[in-house]
Design a protein around this motif. Structure first.
Motif, PDB file in Angstrom:
ATOM      1  N   SER A 110      15.854 -15.967 -19.907  1.00  0.00           N
ATOM      2  CA  SER A 110      16.995 -15.341 -20.577  1.00  0.00           C
ATOM      3  C   SER A 110      18.271 -15.704 -19.818  1.00  0.00           C
ATOM      4  O   SER A 110      18.213 -16.126 -18.648  1.00  0.00           O
ATOM      5  N   GLY A 111      19.400 -15.486 -20.487  1.00  0.00           N
ATOM      6  CA  GLY A 111      20.677 -15.737 -19.837  1.00  0.00           C
ATOM      7  C   GLY A 111      20.853 -14.866 -18.602  1.00  0.00           C
ATOM      8  O   GLY A 111      21.372 -15.305 -17.573  1.00  0.00           O
ATOM      9  N   LEU A 112      20.416 -13.630 -18.723  1.00  0.00           N
ATOM     10  CA  LEU A 112      20.484 -12.686 -17.603  1.00  0.00           C
ATOM     11  C   LEU A 112      19.818 -13.272 -16.357  1.00  0.00           C
ATOM     12  O   LEU A 112      20.382 -13.287 -15.271  1.00  0.00           O
ATOM     13  N   PHE A 138      30.886 -11.426 -19.973  1.00  0.00           N
ATOM     14  CA  PHE A 138      29.557 -10.827 -19.844  1.00  0.00           C
ATOM     15  C   PHE A 138      28.584 -11.935 -19.460  1.00  0.00           C
ATOM     16  O   PHE A 138      28.616 -13.035 -20.021  1.00  0.00           O
ATOM     17  N   HIS A 139      27.739 -11.614 -18.488  1.00  0.00           N
ATOM     18  CA  HIS A 139      26.802 -12.636 -18.009  1.00  0.00           C
ATOM     19  C   HIS A 139      25.367 -12.142 -18.022  1.00  0.00           C
ATOM     20  O   HIS A 139      24.507 -12.719 -17.365  1.00  0.00           O
ATOM     21  N   GLY A 140      25.099 -11.025 -18.719  1.00  0.00           N
ATOM     22  CA  GLY A 140      23.751 -10.453 -18.712  1.00  0.00           C
ATOM     23  C   GLY A 140      23.745  -9.155 -17.937  1.00  0.00           C
ATOM     24  O   GLY A 140      24.635  -8.895 -17.116  1.00  0.00           O
ATOM     25  N   GLU A 200      32.785 -17.539 -17.972  1.00  0.00           N
ATOM     26  CA  GLU A 200      32.412 -18.116 -19.262  1.00  0.00           C
ATOM     27  C   GLU A 200      33.543 -19.096 -19.567  1.00  0.00           C
ATOM     28  O   GLU A 200      34.681 -18.652 -19.777  1.00  0.00           O
ATOM     29  N   VAL A 204      33.289 -15.442 -24.839  1.00  0.00           N
ATOM     30  CA  VAL A 204      32.772 -15.051 -26.164  1.00  0.00           C
ATOM     31  C   VAL A 204      32.337 -13.593 -26.184  1.00  0.00           C
ATOM     32  O   VAL A 204      31.759 -13.134 -27.161  1.00  0.00           O
ATOM     33  N   ASN A 205      32.608 -12.874 -25.105  1.00  0.00           N
ATOM     34  CA  ASN A 205      32.137 -11.493 -25.035  1.00  0.00           C
ATOM     35  C   ASN A 205      33.256 -10.465 -25.056  1.00  0.00           C
ATOM     36  O   ASN A 205      33.034  -9.280 -24.820  1.00  0.00           O
ATOM     37  N   ASP A 233      29.115 -20.212 -16.683  1.00  0.00           N
ATOM     38  CA  ASP A 233      28.076 -19.580 -17.488  1.00  0.00           C
ATOM     39  C   ASP A 233      28.185 -20.162 -18.891  1.00  0.00           C
ATOM     40  O   ASP A 233      29.007 -19.741 -19.700  1.00  0.00           O
ATOM     41  N   VAL A 235      25.738 -20.143 -21.092  1.00  0.00           N
ATOM     42  CA  VAL A 235      24.631 -19.615 -21.889  1.00  0.00           C
ATOM     43  C   VAL A 235      24.974 -19.714 -23.382  1.00  0.00           C
ATOM     44  O   VAL A 235      24.110 -20.010 -24.200  1.00  0.00           O
ATOM     45  N   VAL A 236      26.237 -19.496 -23.719  1.00  0.00           N
ATOM     46  CA  VAL A 236      26.636 -19.614 -25.123  1.00  0.00           C
ATOM     47  C   VAL A 236      27.229 -20.992 -25.433  1.00  0.00           C
ATOM     48  O   VAL A 236      26.896 -21.614 -26.440  1.00  0.00           O
ATOM     49  N   LYS A 261      20.364 -19.572 -24.845  1.00  0.00           N
ATOM     50  CA  LYS A 261      20.645 -19.510 -26.287  1.00  0.00           C
ATOM     51  C   LYS A 261      20.319 -20.808 -27.045  1.00  0.00           C
ATOM     52  O   LYS A 261      19.166 -21.049 -27.343  1.00  0.00           O
TER      53      LYS A 261
HETATM   54  C1  LIG Z   1      27.915 -15.839 -21.703  1.00  0.00           C
HETATM   55  C2  LIG Z   1      26.631 -15.086 -21.603  1.00  0.00           C
HETATM   56  N1  LIG Z   1      25.905 -15.156 -20.477  1.00  0.00           N
HETATM   57  C3  LIG Z   1      24.738 -14.500 -20.337  1.00  0.00           C
HETATM   58  C4  LIG Z   1      24.249 -13.719 -21.345  1.00  0.00           C
HETATM   59  C5  LIG Z   1      22.951 -13.000 -21.184  1.00  0.00           C
HETATM   60  O1  LIG Z   1      21.993 -13.658 -21.921  1.00  0.00           O
HETATM   61  P1  LIG Z   1      20.648 -12.896 -22.359  1.00  0.00           P
HETATM   62  O2  LIG Z   1      21.026 -11.904 -23.393  1.00  0.00           O
HETATM   63  O3  LIG Z   1      19.774 -14.006 -22.863  1.00  0.00           O
HETATM   64  O4  LIG Z   1      20.100 -12.268 -21.122  1.00  0.00           O
HETATM   65  C6  LIG Z   1      24.966 -13.603 -22.534  1.00  0.00           C
HETATM   66  C7  LIG Z   1      24.460 -12.755 -23.639  1.00  0.00           C
HETATM   67  O5  LIG Z   1      25.015 -12.620 -24.685  1.00  0.00           O
HETATM   68  C8  LIG Z   1      26.181 -14.298 -22.671  1.00  0.00           C
HETATM   69  O6  LIG Z   1      26.927 -14.201 -23.781  1.00  0.00           O
END
Ligand SMILES: Cc1ncc(COP(=O)(O)O)c(C=O)c1O
Length: 426
Positions: A110-112, A138-140, A200, A204-205, A233, A235-236, A261
């Motif tokens: 997961s991103g977290l 947001f990074h998880g 990020e 996007v959060n 980060d 992830v998105v 993602k």
């Molecule tokens: C930029 C970013 N990093 C990390 C995460 C965390 O990812 P996850 O929900 O897969 O743990 C998110 C979740 O939306 C995110 O938007």
């Protein structure tokens, strides 16, 4: 059983009736029957054009045939091994091809996990404690990053969730997205104990906010100056903004990158990677411990290989999605100006968001100025018109490769209807 009945049952056994907080909205969320392509169907017999798209994970839409057919075969060869596979090597090599800054990479789920591991690695590598994050990013949901700005001075990190220790939160310093001056000040004041700057690259959060010219370059310079590890980060943005994510898009290299993602096309997979000099500190070669039963599992790994293969063979998907998003956003602006509604629309490539404010939105404080009450009306108006968008002003809409020209036209109609209704009611 319909959504209301399921919700009543769910609330008794699942906190809030949902398995992730953003899925909850008033009076209750619809429960999903299935998804196919750009559409999501609920158990009440309704069909929606979906712009939530698994919060960005469903880059190819729901149940894309190029993944589904492959997955049917993949599961027959085993679901989990607990031992390495050739595909993990192939995937690591492929990720490196897309991201030249990633010399070595580790898979997670997961991103977290990816950002948690990246922060630990940055601390282990530098031997320092503090990290800088940006307000609203947001990074998880893990302790070092569930931190917000304390009242008064922006830099003073306090927990944004109960259960996060102040002792942990105080090592997370908060700066403002797009504010080079403030970030420089924080870096200078904490230079000797600064392990990482995590950002990020496109936020996007808190809605959708692009970095201003040179913001990312300035972070690169500040990381070089202080010896802190620059973590993007992605992830998105990874594979979504461009095949090489924000780093290819903006021409700035991170020391460590987190991915997730879109990489799995909906399957749970994430990755963190970067310079070999840093990555070799991960156990078993180094002393930073990171592990996971499901990390590199064959199903997600093979799906990710298929995703990256598809992206490489179909570069036109980016311009096609971009064009559709532009069309949607330009018509939102036209509708809003015809009706004198105070609206700002931010968009980039396959992502967009509407803010109920007429001023520029370039940091978290700007988003807080928008009218949340009107956004809620807009969300429900869109639902009524069979379009599913994230139920929060602080999220982002995602297009997928499955969205068609017809979807775009229907979406524009839905936006016109729901904005007209808002105009009538205000
Ligand atoms: C930029 C970013 N990093 C990390 C995460 C965390 O990812 P996850 O929900 O897969 O743990 C998110 C979740 O939306 C995110 O938007």
């Amino acid at each position: 059983m319909n959504s209301l009945e399921l919700y009543e049952r769910a609330r008794k056994v699942i906190p809030g009736g949902v398995n992730s907080p953003v899925r909850a909205y008033d009076p209750y969320p619809f429960f999903v029957w299935k998804g196919k392509g750009s559409r999501i169907y609920d158990v009440d017999g309704r069909e929606y054009i979906d712009y939530v798209m698994g919060y960005g994970a469903l880059f190819f839409g729901h149940a894309p045939s190029m993944l589904v057919e492959r997955l049917k075969k993949i599961v027959e060869d085993g679901i989990l091994y607990g031992a390495p596979t050739e595909e993990e090597v192939l995937l690591a090599e492929k990720i490196r091809e897309f991201y030249p800054s990633i010399e070595m990479v580790r898979l997670a789920n997961s991103g977290l996990e990816a950002t948690m591991h990246a922060v630990r690695l940055a601390r282990g590598y530098t031997g320092r404690r503090k990290i800088i994050k940006f307000e609203g990013c947001f990074h998880g949901s893990h302790d070092s990053l569930l931190v917000k700005a304390g009242s008064g001075a922006l830099t003073f990190g306090v927990p944004s969730s109960s259960g996060v220790l102040e002792e942990v939160a105080k090592h997370t310093l908060i700066s403002r997205f797009n504010d080079v001056e403030l970030t420089e000040k924080i870096v200078k004041e904490n230079r000797d104990d600064l392990a990482a700057i995590i950002v990020e690259p496109v936020a996007v959060n808190f809605g959708l906010v692009e970095p201003k010219i040179d913001f990312l370059k300035a972070l690169r310079e500040l990381a070089d100056y202080s010896g802190a590890v620059l973590i993007f980060d992605e992830v998105v943005t990874g594979f979504r903004l461009s095949p090489g994510g924000a780093q290819q898009y903006y021409g700035v290299k991170a020391d460590l990158t987190t991915l997730g993602k879109a990489l799995g096309g909906g399957l749970p997979i994430s990755a963190f990677g970067g310079r070999e000099e840093i990555m070799k500190n991960v156990a078993p070669t180094g002393k930073v411990y990171v592990s996971g039963t499901y990390s590199g599992n064959p199903i997600s790994t093979k799906a990710a290989l298929a995703v990256l293969g598809y992206i490489k063979e179909n570069p036109a998907i980016y311009s096609e999605m971009k064009w559709k998003v532009e069309k949607i956003c330009k018509s939102i602006r036209e509708v809003a100006s015809d009706r004198s509604l105070k609206i700002t629309v931010n968009y980039i490539e396959s992502m967009f968001q509407v803010f109920f404010t007429d001023s520029e939105v370039s940091c978290y404080d700007d988003v807080k100025k928008s009218d949340i009450r009107l956004f809620k009306k807009y969300f429900h108006g869109m639902l009524k018109n069979n379009v599913f968008i994230p139920p929060s002003q602080f999220e982002t809409c995602f297009l997928s490769t499955a969205h068609t020209d017809e979807d775009v036209e229907l979406t524009i109609n839905a936006i016109e209807n729901s904005l007209s209704q808002i105009e009538d009611e205000t």
